[in-house]
Design a protein around this motif. Structure first.
Motif, PDB file in Angstrom:
ATOM      1  N   ALA A   1       1.087  14.051   3.180  1.00 42.88           N
ATOM      2  CA  ALA A   1       0.329  14.973   4.021  1.00 42.88           C
ATOM      3  C   ALA A   1       0.486  16.426   3.617  1.00 42.88           C
ATOM      4  N   ARG A   2       1.665  16.815   3.125  1.00 42.00           N
ATOM      5  CA  ARG A   2       1.949  18.240   2.995  1.00 42.00           C
ATOM      6  C   ARG A   2       2.171  18.719   1.565  1.00 42.00           C
ATOM      7  N   VAL A   3       2.460  17.816   0.632  1.00 43.66           N
ATOM      8  CA  VAL A   3       2.875  18.247  -0.703  1.00 43.66           C
ATOM      9  C   VAL A   3       1.801  17.897  -1.732  1.00 43.66           C
ATOM     10  N   ASP A   4       1.476  18.869  -2.557  1.00 43.70           N
ATOM     11  CA  ASP A   4       0.509  18.676  -3.636  1.00 43.70           C
ATOM     12  C   ASP A   4       1.273  18.750  -4.959  1.00 43.70           C
ATOM     13  N   ILE A   5       1.505  17.588  -5.560  1.00 42.26           N
ATOM     14  CA  ILE A   5       2.294  17.530  -6.790  1.00 42.26           C
ATOM     15  C   ILE A   5       1.502  16.799  -7.864  1.00 42.26           C
ATOM     16  N   PRO A   6       1.805  17.066  -9.128  1.00 46.24           N
ATOM     17  CA  PRO A   6       1.180  16.281 -10.206  1.00 46.24           C
ATOM     18  C   PRO A   6       1.549  14.808 -10.057  1.00 46.24           C
ATOM     19  N   GLY A   7       0.608  13.954 -10.403  1.00 47.73           N
ATOM     20  CA  GLY A   7       0.876  12.522 -10.301  1.00 47.73           C
ATOM     21  C   GLY A   7       0.724  11.969  -8.901  1.00 47.73           C
ATOM     22  N   SER A   8      -0.105  12.623  -8.072  1.00 51.14           N
ATOM     23  CA  SER A   8      -0.294  12.136  -6.704  1.00 51.14           C
ATOM     24  C   SER A   8      -0.919  10.747  -6.686  1.00 51.14           C
ATOM     25  N   LEU A   9      -1.742  10.421  -7.701  1.00 56.08           N
ATOM     26  CA  LEU A   9      -2.326   9.078  -7.788  1.00 56.08           C
ATOM     27  C   LEU A   9      -1.226   8.036  -7.944  1.00 56.08           C
ATOM     28  N   LEU A  10      -0.247   8.322  -8.800  1.00 60.63           N
ATOM     29  CA  LEU A  10       0.863   7.385  -8.991  1.00 60.63           C
ATOM     30  C   LEU A  10       1.655   7.209  -7.704  1.00 60.63           C
ATOM     31  N   LEU A  11       1.882   8.311  -6.972  1.00 66.28           N
ATOM     32  CA  LEU A  11       2.594   8.218  -5.700  1.00 66.28           C
ATOM     33  C   LEU A  11       1.844   7.328  -4.720  1.00 66.28           C
ATOM     34  N   THR A  12       0.523   7.503  -4.644  1.00 63.77           N
ATOM     35  CA  THR A  12      -0.281   6.685  -3.736  1.00 63.77           C
ATOM     36  C   THR A  12      -0.216   5.219  -4.112  1.00 63.77           C
ATOM     37  N   VAL A  13      -0.263   4.925  -5.408  1.00 61.98           N
ATOM     38  CA  VAL A  13      -0.174   3.533  -5.866  1.00 61.98           C
ATOM     39  C   VAL A  13       1.177   2.933  -5.494  1.00 61.98           C
ATOM     40  N   VAL A  14       2.262   3.682  -5.745  1.00 56.45           N
ATOM     41  CA  VAL A  14       3.615   3.189  -5.452  1.00 56.45           C
ATOM     42  C   VAL A  14       3.766   2.895  -3.958  1.00 56.45           C
ATOM     43  N   VAL A  15       3.203   3.758  -3.120  1.00 53.22           N
ATOM     44  CA  VAL A  15       3.307   3.561  -1.672  1.00 53.22           C
ATOM     45  C   VAL A  15       2.454   2.385  -1.214  1.00 53.22           C
ATOM     46  N   THR A  16       1.301   2.164  -1.851  1.00 50.03           N
ATOM     47  CA  THR A  16       0.347   1.155  -1.397  1.00 50.03           C
ATOM     48  C   THR A  16       0.681  -0.245  -1.870  1.00 50.03           C
ATOM     49  N   VAL A  17       1.211  -0.380  -3.079  1.00 50.89           N
ATOM     50  CA  VAL A  17       1.425  -1.706  -3.681  1.00 50.89           C
ATOM     51  C   VAL A  17       2.229  -2.649  -2.784  1.00 50.89           C
ATOM     52  N   PRO A  18       3.353  -2.224  -2.172  1.00 53.02           N
ATOM     53  CA  PRO A  18       4.107  -3.183  -1.351  1.00 53.02           C
ATOM     54  C   PRO A  18       3.279  -3.830  -0.243  1.00 53.02           C
ATOM     55  N   PHE A  19       2.358  -3.078   0.361  1.00 56.84           N
ATOM     56  CA  PHE A  19       1.586  -3.619   1.477  1.00 56.84           C
ATOM     57  C   PHE A  19       0.667  -4.761   1.043  1.00 56.84           C
ATOM     58  N   VAL A  20       0.138  -4.683  -0.175  1.00 62.36           N
ATOM     59  CA  VAL A  20      -0.799  -5.711  -0.629  1.00 62.36           C
ATOM     60  C   VAL A  20      -0.133  -6.761  -1.504  1.00 62.36           C
ATOM     61  N   LEU A  21       1.163  -6.633  -1.740  1.00 61.35           N
ATOM     62  CA  LEU A  21       1.872  -7.675  -2.484  1.00 61.35           C
ATOM     63  C   LEU A  21       1.923  -8.960  -1.658  1.00 61.35           C
ATOM     64  N   PRO A  22       1.861 -10.123  -2.305  1.00 66.81           N
ATOM     65  CA  PRO A  22       2.091 -11.370  -1.581  1.00 66.81           C
ATOM     66  C   PRO A  22       3.465 -11.349  -0.913  1.00 66.81           C
ATOM     67  N   THR A  23       3.520 -11.757   0.332  1.00 70.62           N
ATOM     68  CA  THR A  23       4.793 -11.715   1.048  1.00 70.62           C
ATOM     69  C   THR A  23       5.847 -12.577   0.381  1.00 70.62           C
ATOM     70  N   VAL A  24       5.405 -13.651  -0.263  1.00 73.66           N
ATOM     71  CA  VAL A  24       6.374 -14.505  -0.944  1.00 73.66           C
ATOM     72  C   VAL A  24       7.010 -13.754  -2.114  1.00 73.66           C
ATOM     73  N   VAL A  25       6.258 -12.871  -2.766  1.00 75.87           N
ATOM     74  CA  VAL A  25       6.808 -12.071  -3.860  1.00 75.87           C
ATOM     75  C   VAL A  25       7.828 -11.075  -3.322  1.00 75.87           C
ATOM     76  N   VAL A  26       7.525 -10.479  -2.179  1.00 76.33           N
ATOM     77  CA  VAL A  26       8.474  -9.547  -1.559  1.00 76.33           C
ATOM     78  C   VAL A  26       9.764 -10.283  -1.211  1.00 76.33           C
ATOM     79  N   GLY A  27       9.636 -11.500  -0.706  1.00 75.34           N
ATOM     80  CA  GLY A  27      10.831 -12.291  -0.411  1.00 75.34           C
ATOM     81  C   GLY A  27      11.659 -12.557  -1.648  1.00 75.34           C
ATOM     82  N   VAL A  28      10.977 -12.895  -2.750  1.00 80.49           N
ATOM     83  CA  VAL A  28      11.689 -13.138  -4.006  1.00 80.49           C
ATOM     84  C   VAL A  28      12.371 -11.864  -4.492  1.00 80.49           C
ATOM     85  N   ALA A  29      11.672 -10.724  -4.384  1.00 80.95           N
ATOM     86  CA  ALA A  29      12.237  -9.447  -4.835  1.00 80.95           C
ATOM     87  C   ALA A  29      13.498  -9.087  -4.057  1.00 80.95           C
TER      88      ALA A  29
END
Length: 540
Positions: free
Chosen positions: A88-116
């Motif tokens: 919300a507040r910080v504008d840094i280089p690589g914001s696309l990568l930050l968004t991907v890192v934050v979003t990926v866990p939510f759409v990962l298969p839950t079974v993969v999260v369990g394995v991880a």
């Protein structure tokens, strides 16, 4: 006369737009749930509800389900706080990568999260001695759902007018007091909406609890599966499913209390974000380190353990070589190909039905629009295990050729993805200027041609993003698919679950290698989605 004809045509078109999604929801959602209700009535005639509740310890299961969901939600709120601030507040280089890192866990298969998390807690964190039980489940739930809080609350915070907080600081308030007195009260509806969604997802969690609970943790969701599949006690499973439906409906109604019509805009986000310099990099670096520790570390450990399954073992690619070896009659690579095919088909179905529903909601007002929003949201939160159990009952009564149709699993996966398509498409349609539509219509264009030449080009990027999210959600679906999978229709998440249930280090290595493959595919899909998605607020 021509105007009257166009009005009639538009009215008939709107009716048809409502009918097609309604039929899909009726067949693939209400029919299985109706079958469950019917079985519940039949079960009631044989045995009393009280006896079924007592035998299954349903009230104890309900209490624990709600407890772990509430604690998971509070933990997710705490874990996500630095990420909300970054988005919300910080504008840094690589914001696309930050968004991907934050979003990926939510759409990962839950079974993969369990394995991880099993790899993490049996490896670097083995000294904590919490490889299974309640704590791993709570941590995994927080990992899975931080994206909901970060994106919903982050988008709401980014859309706030910063002048009120600046005025408070001008009058002598410090930054902390200005945040607590001015900003936080305006964020509470978004926080409440995000927390309600997280609570809903945690109360219907299945894959994480199955893998990390190690048979010691039982919730309504896991007990439905156990009673229906392991013991084939249909009355007990039906009764628990009815109780689960009550929980889901209550959570959805609670969620609607916090949901503001029209979503959140990000028109002022650029004014509220700052580029860090000097000492400002200290808290920013700390927040980025927190993101890496919470969201990247579990997946990094999973990759490491996939090539070194034993804590003190040798480095090996045996798990990846085993991807072409049979597990319960099918190889992981065959399951991956099947999963990609069904996910792609589910994406097409979800886009078609979701877009029709979004257009109908956009053209409707009042009760029709509100009803459409509720109906298209419910499949997102309904218990996947309850839905899968309903399908099991329905398909058992259908001819074999129909029950074995290759369209069954893609349609089930599409049903879960349709709410995301609708929630992306409706704001996109609302952003199209009505003057452009009116001009095209005045020049003689039919409603269909207006949509194809005006709306579709302007919402194309949003639809691509919606399709991408539909694809990854379908790819990772585990709960309902686990009821429907056969040897030739085993998706990769279901096969990973099967491999984990088989003893031996080789099966564990295969499960981890297959999980890494799913993480890679999911990350690639999310990266593409974020690259093409218009910057217009939260997805959820």
């Amino acid at each position: 006369m021509a105007r009257r004809r166009r009005t009639v045509t538009r009215g008939l078109g709107t009716v048809m737009l409502r009918v097609v999604p309604a039929l899909f929801i009726l067949i693939f959602f209400l029919w299985p749930l109706g079958a469950l209700v019917r079985r519940a009535v039949e079960a009631r005639s044989d045995e009393g509800i009280g006896e079924l509740l007592r035998r299954t310890h349903a009230l104890d299961l309900l209490g624990f389900t709600l407890f772990q969901a509430a604690v998971s939600t509070m933990l997710a709120l705490v874990v996500a706080a630095p990420m909300v601030w970054l988005i919300a507040r910080v504008d840094i280089p690589g914001s696309l990568l930050l968004t991907v890192v934050v979003t990926v866990p939510f759409v990962l298969p839950t079974v993969v999260v369990g394995v991880a998390f099993r790899a993490l807690l049996d490896g670097p964190l083995a000294f904590l001695n919490i490889s299974s039980g309640l704590w791993p489940i709570l941590l995994a739930h927080a990992f899975l759902n931080v994206a909901v809080i970060a994106r919903v609350v982050g988008a709401a915070w980014g859309s706030l007018d910063p002048r009120l907080g600046e005025a408070a600081q001008t009058l002598g308030a410090g930054r902390l007091r200005a945040f607590l007195d001015v900003t936080l009260p305006r964020l509470l509806p978004a926080v409440g909406a995000a927390a309600a969604l997280v609570f809903l997802f945690c109360s219907t969690s299945f894959g994480v609890i199955i893998i990390l609970g190690n048979g010691e943790i039982r919730t309504l969701e896991t007990e439905i599966y156990t009673q229906a599949i392991s013991y084939f006690r249909i009355p007990e499973a039906v009764m628990l499913s009815m109780l689960q439906i009550v929980v889901v409906v209550a959570a959805l109604l609670f969620t609607r209390l916090f949901t503001e019509p029209g979503g959140s805009a990000a028109s002022t986000a650029a004014r509220t974000r700052f580029r860090p310099h000097g000492r400002q990099w200290l808290p920013v670096s700390a927040a980025l380190a927190w993101v890496a520790l919470v969201l990247v570390a579990p997946l990094a450990v999973l990759v490491l353990r996939s090539v070194r399954p034993g804590a003190d073992g040798e480095w090996t690619l045996a798990g990846y070589r085993a991807l072409n070896e049979s597990v319960n009659g099918v190889t992981p690579l065959e399951s991956l190909r099947y999963s990609l095919g069904t996910a792609a088909l589910a994406m097409v179905i979800a886009l078609a039905i979701g877009l029709l529903a979004a257009i109908a909601m956009h053209r409707s007002t009042g009760a029709w629009a509100a009803a459409g929003g509720v109906v298209t949201t419910i499949p997102l939160g309904i218990s996947a295990v309850t839905l899968g159990f309903g399908y099991l009952i329905v398909l058992a009564a259908l001819p074999r050729d129909v029950a074995a149709s290759p369209l069954v699993i893609p349609c089930v996966q599409a049903l879960i993805a349709i709410p995301v398509v609708v929630r992306v498409a409706v704001p996109a349609l609302e952003s199209v200027s009505w003057r452009l539509r009116q001009a095209a219509s005045t020049l003689g264009a039919s409603p269909l041609r207006v949509f194809l030449t005006v709306d579709l080009p302007m919402i194309g990027r949003s639809l691509c993003a919606a399709g991408g999210f539909a694809f990854v959600m379908a790819l990772g679906e585990f709960g309902a698919t686990s009821f429907l999978a056969r040897a030739d229709t085993t998706t990769l998440p279901v096969l990973i679950g099967s491999a984990l249930n088989r003893p031996g280090a080789e099966n564990l290595a295969t499960a981890m290698a297959a999980s890494v493959v799913l993480v890679a595919v999911t990350t690639l899909a999310v990266t593409i989605v974020e690259a093409v998605r218009p910057r217009q607020g939260a997805l959820l």
